[in-house]
Scaffold this active site. Structure first.
Site, mmCIF file in Angstrom:
data_model
loop_
_atom_site.group_PDB
_atom_site.id
_atom_site.type_symbol
_atom_site.label_atom_id
_atom_site.label_comp_id
_atom_site.label_asym_id
_atom_site.label_seq_id
_atom_site.Cartn_x
_atom_site.Cartn_y
_atom_site.Cartn_z
ATOM 1 N N LYS A 47 -5.199 -7.852 15.896
ATOM 2 C CA LYS A 47 -5.637 -9.133 16.476
ATOM 3 C C LYS A 47 -7.140 -9.360 16.356
ATOM 4 O O LYS A 47 -7.607 -10.477 16.403
ATOM 5 C CB LYS A 47 -5.171 -9.268 17.924
ATOM 6 C CG LYS A 47 -5.691 -8.214 18.877
ATOM 7 C CD LYS A 47 -5.090 -8.427 20.260
ATOM 8 C CE LYS A 47 -5.592 -7.425 21.269
ATOM 9 N NZ LYS A 47 -5.145 -6.044 20.991
ATOM 10 N N CYS B 187 14.416 14.837 0.836
ATOM 11 C CA CYS B 187 13.233 14.987 -0.030
ATOM 12 C C CYS B 187 13.133 16.418 -0.552
ATOM 13 O O CYS B 187 12.767 16.643 -1.711
ATOM 14 C CB CYS B 187 11.957 14.588 0.718
ATOM 15 S SG CYS B 187 11.819 12.800 0.938
ATOM 16 N N GLU C 40 -6.689 -7.854 -1.390
ATOM 17 C CA GLU C 40 -7.146 -8.010 -0.007
ATOM 18 C C GLU C 40 -8.619 -7.644 0.095
ATOM 19 O O GLU C 40 -9.092 -6.725 -0.582
ATOM 20 C CB GLU C 40 -6.410 -7.043 0.934
ATOM 21 C CG GLU C 40 -4.970 -7.333 1.190
ATOM 22 C CD GLU C 40 -4.349 -6.286 2.126
ATOM 23 O OE1 GLU C 40 -5.080 -5.691 2.938
ATOM 24 O OE2 GLU C 40 -3.138 -6.058 2.012
ATOM 25 N N GLU D 193 0.814 -1.222 0.000
ATOM 26 C CA GLU D 193 0.000 0.000 0.000
ATOM 27 C C GLU D 193 0.844 1.268 0.000
ATOM 28 O O GLU D 193 0.834 2.054 0.963
ATOM 29 C CB GLU D 193 -0.975 -0.019 1.181
ATOM 30 C CG GLU D 193 -2.019 -1.108 1.032
ATOM 31 C CD GLU D 193 -3.130 -1.051 2.077
ATOM 32 O OE1 GLU D 193 -2.911 -0.498 3.160
ATOM 33 O OE2 GLU D 193 -4.218 -1.588 1.796
#
Ligand code: GLA
Ligand code: ZN
Length: 678
Positions: free
Chosen positions: A363, A167, A314, A157
């Site tokens: 979880k 940067c 997913e 992702e």
């Protein structure tokens, strides 16, 4: 012969499986054995492996430990389970951040994050890139030729931004390459405004709330830079693995239309196959059909990026854990949402996650194998049912195409620019809203639709819709001009064609830059309506509400089809059409209500004879789409309502599973689907 080359040539079948995290269970050997048994039972033929395994693959700098993964991959393969192998750059081990602090991200205020979380890394950092290259190369050398490994899963992702000094320097270099001179940059960004003129490249800093946010060109270029830097990082990873195994395709998991921090069209075009992670919020009371429409739009966008089938990388077998309220998928919903992905072009049904993790942040996210660790759960049974379904569908569906004659333009850069545009309505110019409203008519009427951007080609379409396409960039004017001249129908809505690609407003009255020649008008003023305030228009004998903004346009060659009913611009055009070459172009000058769009597009669809999945009335809450596999048309009929829906069929269809033929009346149970050939 299927129209699309297989996404996974080493294993050209619909993939069923998901993220598998054995690294969390290495001290539980029984669990790992049980995983294989349960996966086989559930009809799982593929897992994504190694996404967050870096700490177990390289526990110390330059000390690699692949033995555990060797064993897992071999065992999976022996049991006919294939592997989408991830590069582990989405999250890094402690030692890496300890030794190279530059790899950690810096926020807008200039403060560097400490170690923690995932996706907490700088895409520019040479140290990070080097360590990623090293581990990616090792993985490719060790597993790239393994018969189990069918696809690369690059990182996880991609998203986010870093404001570190590396940067900033890279951003300045990017800008120098783009603008060459500060004069050009100052003009493009309109910096003489508020005395913000840059006199040295070093003065340029990324947009930040403690500094510059008023220069819209800066903001836009920063977002483009972040996309380019992300793509550059991703391409470095792809080159590392392809240097070893050039033939193994690569994907990265995207996140649908609403995650627009990175321009997915641009990033996705660099992949062999697009995949995405889809987490719709099913069962919001009474809203399943609406959620299905949102979801379908993202599926269609993901498919349109590469104009080929995509992978559903997913989705959850039941519930997520990260919404404010995490709801279970009710019986039937899981299968239906998988069918919806297939119906819009998916060649896989993959889950997060195979086994529910025991601790830490996820979880309570559901999994194929729950904490109970058994096949005797509702979710396991429903997943297994999907496994059986996919096996039966694979030959016909895998690699089939989703032909579309309609394209709706969603341009990420317009979204970026609208978010910042400051006026005419800071309380909401609902770009996603108008795109969705236009899309909904086609969804509700069984007409396949592509979601494209300004860089797409429009040649194959008959109808192109540009809702609120605020920014004209990438030569889109010329493409829309030749599309319309060639006989296409173009529909634009209010606030389309306002600025150029650095967010400078177009000047002058009618001009080709604004596409005035094609639309036959120019916009003189734009009024904003308060929330809850409406204007209205009568069209085809019916009155419709208009909201958000009302453009007051000056017709040049266009014909007025409907006018505003009130306010000082009462009587001025609210809907126009202009003939241009062999085609025509419409302007809907405001944001109309859904009923208007349904009637308007209904008329157009009829007149153009747009192809529909079935020539029959589609009941509310039902969606019908189709795919073509070269010899057959596969029709997906889905009922997102809770009660049965009835269709009157236009011809004979054959159930893809049972071979049963359907004619005349067809009942589709609530939250269920029928897949048929016909
Ligand atoms: C994302 C991530 C996964 C997991 C899921 C949870 O899609 O890629 O690692 O966190 O969300 O829904
Ligand atoms: Zn950085």
């Amino acid at each position: 012969m299927h129209p699309h080359a297989p996404a996974t040539p080493k294993y050209p079948h619909i993939l069923h499986g998901g993220d598998y995290n054995p690294e969390q269970w290495l001290s539980y050997p029984d669990v790992l054995d049980e995983d294989i048994r349960l996966m086989t039972l559930a009809g799982i033929n593929c897992v994504s492996l190694g996404i967050f395994s870096w700490a177990d693959l390289e526990p110390e700098k330059d000390h690699f430990n692949f033995e555990w993964l060797d064993g897992i991959i071999d065992k999976l393969y022996k049991n006919d389970i294939h592997v989408i192998l991830a590069t582990p750059s989405g999250s890094r081990p402690h030692w890496l951040a300890d030794e190279f602090p530059e790899v950690l991200r810096v926020g807008e205020t200039g403060q560097r994050n400490i170690y923690g979380h995932r996706h907490n890394h700088c895409y520019t950092s040479p140290a990070y890139r080097e360590r990623v290259r090293l581990i990616d190369t090792k993985l490719a050398e060790r597993y790239g030729h393994h018969p189990a490994v069918i696809l690369w899963h690059i990182s996880n992702e991609f998203g986010g931004e870093c404001h570190c000094e590396l940067c900033q320097q890279e951003f300045r270099r990017w800008l120098k390459e783009k603008y060459k001179t500060l004069d050009a940059l100052n003009h493009a960004w309109w910096t003489h405004f508020w005395a913000h003129t840059y006199t040295s490249w070093e003065q340029i800093h990324s947009p930040t709330w403690i500094g510059e946010t008023a220069v819209h060109g800066l903001d836009l270029d920063w977002k483009r830079f972040v996309t380019d830097q992300t793509i550059d990082f991703m391409k470095a990873e792809i080159s590392a693995v392809k240097a070893i195994v050039p033939e193994l395709p690569a994907t990265a998991n995207l996140m649908g239309i609403y995650a627009y921090g990175v321009d997915y069209f641009k990033l996705g075009r660099e992949l062999d196959v697009v995949s995405w992670d889809s987490y719709p919020e099913w069962h919001l009371p009474g809203k399943n059909a609406e959620i299905a429409r949102n979801e379908s739009l993202s599926h269609d966008m993901m498919r349109s990026i590469k104009q080929r089938s995509f992978l559903l990388m997913e989705c959850t077998p039941s519930t997520t854990n990260w919404r404010s309220i995490s709801k279970l998928k009710k019986p039937g919903m899981h299968e239906l949402s998988i069918v919806n992905a297939l119906a819009h072009g998916a060649d896989s049904a993959m889950y997060f996650q195979i086994r529910q993790s025991r601790g830490s942040a996820e979880k309570f996210h559901s999994a194929v194998i729950s904490h109970a660790g058994t096949e005797n759960t509702r979710v396991f049974r429903e997943v297994s049912e999907v496994g059986r379904m996919l096996k039966k569908l694979s030959d016909k569906v895998y690699g089939s195409a989703s032909p579309a004659e309609v394209a709706i333009i969603f341009d990420t850069e317009t979204k970026w620019a609208l978010d910042k545009c400051q006026g005419p309505r800071n309380e909401g110019l609902d770009y996603f809203g108008i795109i969705q409203k236009c899309y909904d008519y086609f969804w509700k009427n069984g007409i396949n639709t592509d979601i494209v951007d300004c860089d797409s080609s429009f040649e194959k379409y008959r109808l192109v819709i540009a809702p609120m396409l605020y920014m004209f960039r990438g030569g889109i004017q010329e493409k829309l001009r030749s599309f319309t001249a060639g006989g296409g129908v173009l529909v634009t809505t209010a606030f389309t064609g306002v600025v150029n690609d650095t967010d400078l407003c177009f000047l002058g009255e009618a001009s080709e830059e604004k596409l005035s020649d094609v639309l036959g008008l120019w916009v003189e003023e734009t009024d904003s309506l308060y929330t809850g305030e409406y204007n209205s228009t009568r069209w085809n004998g019916q009155s419709y509400r208009l909201s958000e903004i009302c453009e007051i346009v000056r017709p040049v060659t266009c014909e007025t089809l409907a006018v505003y009913d009130s306010d000082f611009y009462k009587g001025s055009p609210a809907l126009t059409v202009n003939s241009f070459g062999n085609g025509r172009a419409y302007r809907i000058c405001s944001t109309p209500e859904t009923d208007f769009l349904d009637c308007f597009f209904g008329e157009l669809a009829e007149e153009l004879g747009l192809e529909r999945a079935m020539n029959c009335k589609v009941p509310e809450g039902v969606s019908i789409t189709w795919r073509e596999n070269g010899s057959e048309r596969i029709v997906f009929i889905q009922n997102f309502g809770d009660s049965p829906a009835e269709l009157i069929l236009d011809r004979e269809y054959r159930d893809i599973f049972t071979g049963k033929t359907y004619t005349g009346r067809l009942a589709v149970e609530g939250l269920s689907s029928i897949i048929a050939v016909g």
